[in-house]
Each structure stands twice: as structure tokens, then as C-alpha cells.
Design an enzyme around this catalytic site. Structure first.
Site: not given
Length: 207
Positions: A148-150, A153
Site C-alpha cells: 500500500g503506502c510503501v 511512496s
């Protein structure tokens, strides 16, 4: 880690680790690391402890940046994401879910904290400008979740010309299958996925 079909397609290059790295720790907050607080959380204990080794190795080398995902109580800043992930409403700013995991070696005197409302640490934050001001030439990435956020990013780091290096032991996901597949995906297309031992060696060479 490499996928042979991707290699045959030309996804076979490598990124060079720079001399002015920064460390980005994505959403290792209690809402993702303490299952009693939020359904978004999973047991990230091993990755949190490994990240402490990474933080300690980073001291004296470059900036350490933490991100926290959270929303106003009226959820007016969530956007459309909440329609897909209905448990995001457990991440309310000012509550325990939006606190940095207390096991982490966070230093309020030196470390930066960025608050975000979407998956990427770059979206709607000053991260790109902060890295540019510090003449960052590579970005080390740890945190949650891998898929997800990793990953979001990491993709934006590449798109903003900050070569990303994901430390394998320092990322976590509630889904083992998504964790594994996204490590392969990032290594093939967007990042270098390296071991903690290798990253510690790389950082030691900069001291």
C-alpha cells in the site's frame, strides 16, 4: 527476487546508491502495528525492531523522516479512498492510532514527521521539497504496508527522481502474499530491494 519475465522485457537495470540519502519510515504508527487499535493493523514487531537497527545506522548520515496517515474527525480530508478502504476512519488525528509506534527510535529533536491523507508520502506533503533542499540523491524506505503506502511512496520517489532503496526486513504487510508480490514488483520496476545487512554496510561506507 527478480522476475525472469520482467528481466527479458528489459526491466534489468540497477540504481546507484548516493552520498546523501534520507530515510523514509512510512506509517509505522500504532494504527498499523497494534491490532487491538485498528483492523488495519497487523503484527509488525519484527519489522519495527529491524527498522530500529536501520535508524541507528542512519544517525550521522542523513535525515530520518516519519509519516503518519490520519484524518480530521469529520473525515472531510479523506477523499474517495475511504469508499474502498472503509476502516480508514479508525485513523483520526490526535488519537493513539496516529502515534508513532513507541518501540521506534524516534528522536523529536532531529527527526521530521509528515502527516498525510493518501497512500503516497509525496502526495499533498512537502516531502519532495524537503528532500531537494537537503540535496538528497537516494531514498531509503521502510514501513507499512508493503503493498500500500510503501509501494505508492516508492513509485512516487522514482517519479520525483529520488532513487528508492527498500530494506526488505523493514517493511511489513498484513497479507504475506501481497508483501511478497510487491517486493518483486518494486525490485523489477521501481526500486532496489536490499537486505538490512547490505544497507548497513552501505551506510557505514558514508561515515
Amino acid at each position: 527476487m527478480q522476475d525472469q519475465d520482467n528481466i527479458r522485457s528489459g526491466f534489468n537495470g540497477t540504481l546507484t546508491f548516493g552520498h546523501r540519502p534520507a530515510l523514509l519510515i512510512v506509517d509505522f504508527q500504532r494504527g498499523f502495528t497494534e491490532p487491538a487499535l485498528s483492523p488495519l493493523a497487523s503484527d509488525c514487531g519484527a519489522a519495527v525492531l529491524a527498522t530500529n537497527e536501520l535508524i541507528d545506522a542512519m544517525r550521522g548520515v542523513g535525515t530520518v523522516i516519519f509519516t503518519l496517515l490520519g484524518y480530521q474527525r469529520n473525515l472531510s480530508d479523506m477523499g474517495a479512498w475511504g469508499r474502498k478502504c472503509t476502516s480508514l476512519d479508525t485513523l483520526i488525528q490526535g488519537t493513539p492510532t496516529c502515534e508513532i509506534d513507541p518501540r521506534l527510535h524516534y528522536d523529536p529533536a532531529t527527526d521530521l514527521v509528515l502527516r498525510k491523507t493518501q497512500a503516497s508520502a509525496f502526495f499533498g506533503t512537502p516531502l519532495s521539497a524537503l528532500l531537494a533542499a537537503r540535496r538528497c540523491d537516494s531514498l531509503i524506505v521502510a514501513g507499512a504496508t508493503t503493498s500500500g503506502c510503501v509501494r505508492a511512496s516508492v513509485v512516487d520517489a522514482m517519479q520525483n527522481a529520488f532513487p528508492p532503496f527498500v530494506v526488505q526486513e523493514c517493511v511489513a504487510d498484513r497479507s504475506a502474499a501481497q508483501h511478497a508480490s510487491n517486493l518483486v514488483d518494486m525490485q523489477s520496476k521501481y526500486a532496489e530491494v536490499v537486505s538490512l545487512a547490505r544497507m548497513r554496510q552501505m551506510l557505514e561506507q558514508l561515515k
